[in-house]
Motif scaffolding. Structure first.
Motif, mmCIF file in Angstrom:
data_model
loop_
_atom_site.group_PDB
_atom_site.id
_atom_site.type_symbol
_atom_site.label_atom_id
_atom_site.label_comp_id
_atom_site.label_asym_id
_atom_site.label_seq_id
_atom_site.Cartn_x
_atom_site.Cartn_y
_atom_site.Cartn_z
ATOM 1 N N ILE A 15 0.860 -1.195 0.000
ATOM 2 C CA ILE A 15 0.000 0.000 0.000
ATOM 3 C C ILE A 15 0.885 1.231 0.000
ATOM 4 N N LYS A 16 0.627 2.161 -0.926
ATOM 5 C CA LYS A 16 1.535 3.305 -1.059
ATOM 6 C C LYS A 16 0.795 4.551 -1.531
ATOM 7 N N THR A 17 1.012 5.679 -0.818
ATOM 8 C CA THR A 17 0.616 6.958 -1.413
ATOM 9 C C THR A 17 1.827 7.863 -1.611
ATOM 10 N N GLY A 18 2.948 7.550 -0.956
ATOM 11 C CA GLY A 18 4.138 8.393 -1.114
ATOM 12 C C GLY A 18 5.359 7.710 -0.532
ATOM 13 N N GLY A 19 6.360 8.533 -0.234
ATOM 14 C CA GLY A 19 7.662 8.016 0.183
ATOM 15 C C GLY A 19 7.636 7.205 1.470
ATOM 16 N N LEU A 20 6.664 7.458 2.356
ATOM 17 C CA LEU A 20 6.557 6.668 3.584
ATOM 18 C C LEU A 20 6.515 5.170 3.261
ATOM 19 N N ALA A 21 5.815 4.832 2.186
ATOM 20 C CA ALA A 21 5.690 3.422 1.811
ATOM 21 C C ALA A 21 7.033 2.859 1.351
ATOM 22 N N ASP A 22 7.803 3.656 0.641
ATOM 23 C CA ASP A 22 9.127 3.194 0.185
ATOM 24 C C ASP A 22 10.016 2.925 1.391
ATOM 25 N N VAL A 23 9.994 3.873 2.340
ATOM 26 C CA VAL A 23 10.832 3.731 3.539
ATOM 27 C C VAL A 23 10.392 2.509 4.349
ATOM 28 N N ILE A 82 -1.693 12.105 -15.937
ATOM 29 C CA ILE A 82 -2.326 12.286 -14.625
ATOM 30 C C ILE A 82 -2.778 10.905 -14.165
ATOM 31 N N GLY A 83 -2.103 10.399 -13.159
ATOM 32 C CA GLY A 83 -2.421 9.063 -12.680
ATOM 33 C C GLY A 83 -1.275 8.544 -11.842
ATOM 34 N N TYR A 84 -1.430 7.329 -11.367
ATOM 35 C CA TYR A 84 -0.392 6.697 -10.556
ATOM 36 C C TYR A 84 0.074 5.465 -11.290
ATOM 37 N N ASP A 85 1.353 5.390 -11.609
ATOM 38 C CA ASP A 85 1.845 4.299 -12.448
ATOM 39 C C ASP A 85 3.299 3.993 -12.094
ATOM 40 N N GLU A 86 3.470 2.913 -11.356
ATOM 41 C CA GLU A 86 4.804 2.577 -10.867
ATOM 42 C C GLU A 86 5.797 2.309 -12.009
ATOM 43 N N GLN A 143 3.454 21.575 -1.717
ATOM 44 C CA GLN A 143 4.800 21.278 -1.239
ATOM 45 C C GLN A 143 5.825 21.146 -2.380
ATOM 46 N N LYS A 144 5.381 20.594 -3.502
ATOM 47 C CA LYS A 144 6.338 20.173 -4.528
ATOM 48 C C LYS A 144 6.772 21.308 -5.459
ATOM 49 N N GLY A 145 6.251 22.520 -5.259
ATOM 50 C CA GLY A 145 6.714 23.668 -6.057
ATOM 51 C C GLY A 145 6.394 23.558 -7.539
ATOM 52 N N GLY A 173 12.797 13.345 0.396
ATOM 53 C CA GLY A 173 12.670 13.245 -1.054
ATOM 54 C C GLY A 173 13.371 11.987 -1.507
ATOM 55 N N LEU A 174 12.700 11.218 -2.335
ATOM 56 C CA LEU A 174 13.307 9.988 -2.837
ATOM 57 C C LEU A 174 13.572 10.088 -4.328
ATOM 58 N N ASN A 175 12.741 10.852 -5.042
ATOM 59 C CA ASN A 175 12.907 10.871 -6.492
ATOM 60 C C ASN A 175 14.229 11.474 -6.947
ATOM 61 N N ALA A 206 5.548 13.327 -9.151
ATOM 62 C CA ALA A 206 5.249 13.897 -7.838
ATOM 63 C C ALA A 206 3.781 13.788 -7.486
ATOM 64 N N ARG A 207 3.519 13.787 -6.173
ATOM 65 C CA ARG A 207 2.174 14.097 -5.721
ATOM 66 C C ARG A 207 1.955 15.548 -6.126
ATOM 67 N N LEU A 208 0.834 15.845 -6.751
ATOM 68 C CA LEU A 208 0.617 17.221 -7.181
ATOM 69 C C LEU A 208 0.074 18.012 -5.984
HETATM 70 P P1 ADP Z 1 6.481 12.238 -1.005
HETATM 71 O O1 ADP Z 1 6.551 11.114 -0.031
HETATM 72 O O2 ADP Z 1 6.453 13.590 -0.373
HETATM 73 O O3 ADP Z 1 5.384 12.069 -1.995
HETATM 74 P P2 ADP Z 1 9.042 11.215 -2.007
HETATM 75 O O4 ADP Z 1 9.958 11.747 -3.048
HETATM 76 O O5 ADP Z 1 9.652 10.868 -0.701
HETATM 77 O O6 ADP Z 1 7.856 12.253 -1.848
HETATM 78 O O7 ADP Z 1 8.377 9.860 -2.504
HETATM 79 C C1 ADP Z 1 7.435 9.792 -3.497
HETATM 80 C C2 ADP Z 1 7.322 8.362 -3.966
HETATM 81 O O8 ADP Z 1 6.069 8.173 -4.624
HETATM 82 C C3 ADP Z 1 8.379 7.976 -4.964
HETATM 83 O O9 ADP Z 1 8.650 6.593 -4.867
HETATM 84 C C4 ADP Z 1 7.688 8.304 -6.293
HETATM 85 O O10 ADP Z 1 8.238 7.604 -7.370
HETATM 86 C C5 ADP Z 1 6.293 7.868 -6.011
HETATM 87 N N1 ADP Z 1 5.261 8.541 -6.788
HETATM 88 C C6 ADP Z 1 4.744 9.773 -6.584
HETATM 89 N N2 ADP Z 1 3.777 10.034 -7.491
HETATM 90 C C7 ADP Z 1 3.685 8.946 -8.285
HETATM 91 C C8 ADP Z 1 2.854 8.595 -9.405
HETATM 92 N N3 ADP Z 1 1.942 9.440 -9.887
HETATM 93 N N4 ADP Z 1 3.041 7.382 -9.978
HETATM 94 C C9 ADP Z 1 3.970 6.526 -9.488
HETATM 95 N N5 ADP Z 1 4.767 6.804 -8.452
HETATM 96 C C10 ADP Z 1 4.626 7.988 -7.847
#
Ligand code: ADP
Ligand code: GLC
Length: 474
Positions: free
Chosen positions: A14-22, A356-360, A307-309, A383-385, A302-304
């Motif tokens: 489950i992932k919405t952002g970097g917390l999931a990667d960590v 516009i979407g989420y696509d790993e 914060q992301k400028g 920041g991970l990207n 990025a999450r739109l």
């Molecule tokens: P934040 O946690 O503030 O969103 P990070 O840079 O720490 O920023 O982590 C964002 C993570 O979410 C990265 O792994 C990035 O690739 C992923 N991510 C963000 N938006 C998308 C998207 N639209 N599709 C796929 N991956 C995304």
């Protein structure tokens, strides 16, 4: 040493952002250096569907609002990290994301959902836990687990807790009447407690009651002690200064590895860069951009969110296109930003692709195929990207803030600008384009970035010493 790592997200489940990667990678790194780290996640549909071997181990009683929950035991799909799942169907099994419904509105009972999750974490760390396995340290992450240190401390439990802040901007703030829902005593609703400007703040609770505080980069650990980025918590964070440290995130170097990334059409490395050009051509083709090896391709993932400028990028986009550049953006989030990038794409077909979407998979292909990565965040805890970009030879342009400042070296591995203004970003873009035109200099920068080591091991060792400090007899 037993560590319970409580988190609301962990990839690949489950992932919405970097917390999931960590949360997906740090427990693996901790186990690799000999710690018994286990995860606790809410039983979201994606979590239950993503594990194969979940079995009930015990019921959890004493949760807020008399919630009945079952604790399931499983393992993470691709890492063998032991996983506990808090299965409370009426709270977590529903459509939408972890925090919002399908229409993008916050779930109305988030206060109860994450009070229950926090309380479950505290119970598992307490002396009357129904589980035989007991953590020596409870490691909490972000506001969703913020009440856990409060529950532990107010119950007089001795297990130490750590609160890690991945982003101070998300705090879990609820009206004061919710104190009843979460079941904390009235005296905890104080400046010296869970109160935040008249409301209840989950994150503040964690920051006040946890034994140690960490955040995800040294610079952000300094920045949040100041009014500009302290979100009203700078006073507390300054007074707890001795207990607060910044530990830089790493990256999952198995998942993000240009020599073996299964999402990529071609592989490459710092010694064999040709595959990267092929990734670029394939990306241009996939995104309907004009094919061309020489047009500098700017990537954004990025999450739109403010914060992301991203407004800064919109302000310089015309300039980039004028100089022959192309833009590939992948993101979802605020509707106004989604619309602005969609419009930009519609105005410049073949030059701007806004997905516009989420696509790993596409996020990997943009990291690999782009020449330059834009990350002008107004603030960025880590920041991970930019780290993925460095590894993939995609030279990052970043604002000097938080983890961006700690990981990108100006003129060596990327371009760093100091004021979050369109003008300052433009000057950095201009420098990048000038260097890009000099192939040798550009390849030197790509290689310098690719050689930097951002693997998790070093950070895992820093967490380990923090845990050990907490376990030292007083
Ligand atoms: P934040 O946690 O503030 O969103 P990070 O840079 O720490 O920023 O982590 C964002 C993570 O979410 C990265 O792994 C990035 O690739 C992923 N991510 C963000 N938006 C998308 C998207 N639209 N599709 C796929 N991956 C995304
Ligand atoms: C947050 C931050 C980001 C950080 C991530 C993981 O979402 O915005 O900067 O990298 O958490 O710690």
């Amino acid at each position: 040493m037993h560590i319970l790592f409580a988190t609301s997200e962990a990839r690949p489940l489950i992932k919405t952002g970097g917390l999931a990667d960590v949360s997906g990678a740090l427990p693996v790194a901790l186990r690799a250096i000999g710690l018994d780290c286990r995860l606790l996640l809410p039983g979201y549909p994606a979590v239950l569907a993503g594990v194969k071997d979940a079995k009930p181990v015990c019921m959890l009683n004493g949760l807020p609002d008399d919630t009945v929950a079952t604790l399931l035991e499983a393992t993470m799909p691709d890492s063998e990290v032991p996983l506990y799942i808090l299965d409370a169907p009426e709270l977590f099994q529903r459509p939408g994301g972890p925090y919002q419904d399908v229409a993008g509105h916050d779930h109305p009972d988030n206060v109860l959902r994450f009070a229950v999750f926090s309380k479950a974490a505290a119970l598992l760390a307490s002396s009357d836990s129904p589980l035989a396995w007991r953590p020596d340290v409870l490691h909490c992450n972000d506001w969703q687990t913020g009440l856990a240190p409060a529950y532990l401390r107010l119950a007089g439990e001795k297990t130490p807790s750590i609160m890690t802040v991945h982003n101070l901007a998300y705090q879990g703030i609820f009206p004061p009447a919710e104190l009843l829902t979460v079941g904390l005593p009235p005296e905890s609703f104080a400046v010296e407690g869970v109160e935040y400007y008249g409301n209840l703040s989950f994150l503040k609770a964690g920051l006040y009651y946890a034994d140690r505080l960490t955040t995800v980069s040294p610079t952000y650990a300094e920045e949040i002690r100041q009014p500009a980025l302290g979100m009203g918590l700078q006073g507390l964070l300054t007074s707890r200064g001795d207990d607060l440290v910044g530990i830089l995130n790493g990256i999952d170097s198995g998942e993000w590895n240009p020599t073996a990334d299964h999402y990529l059409p071609c592989k490459f490395s710092s010694r064999a860069l040709a595959g990267k050009k092929d990734c670029k051509l394939k990306l241009q083709q996939d995104l309907n951009l004009e094919p061309g090896r020489n047009a500098p391709l700017f990537g954004i993932i990025a999450r739109l969110a403010q914060q992301k400028g991203l407004d800064l990028i919109l302000a310089v986009a015309d300039g980039i296109l004028h100089r022959g550049g192309q833009i590939a953006l992948l993101g979802t989030g605020e509707k106004a930003l989604e619309a602005a990038f969609r419009d930009l794409g519609a105005q410049h077909p073949g030059r701007v692709a806004a997905v516009i979407g989420y696509d790993e998979g596409l996020s990997h292909r943009i990291e690999a195929g782009a020449d330059i990565f834009l990350m002008p965040s107004r603030f960025e805890p880590c920041g991970l990207n930019q780290l993925y970009s460095l590894r993939y030879g995609t030279v990052p342009i970043v604002h000097a803030t938080g983890g961006l400042q700690d990981t990108v070296e100006d003129g060596v591995t990327g371009f760093v600008f100091h004021e979050p203004t369109p003008h300052a970003l433009w000057l950095a873009v201009d420098r990048a384009l000038t260097t890009y035109a000099d192939t040798k200099a550009w390849q030197r920068m790509m290689r310098a970035g690719m050689k930097r080591d951002f693997s998790w091991e070093k950070s895992a060792r820093e967490y380990e010493s923090l845990y050990r400090e907490l376990l030292k007899p007083a």
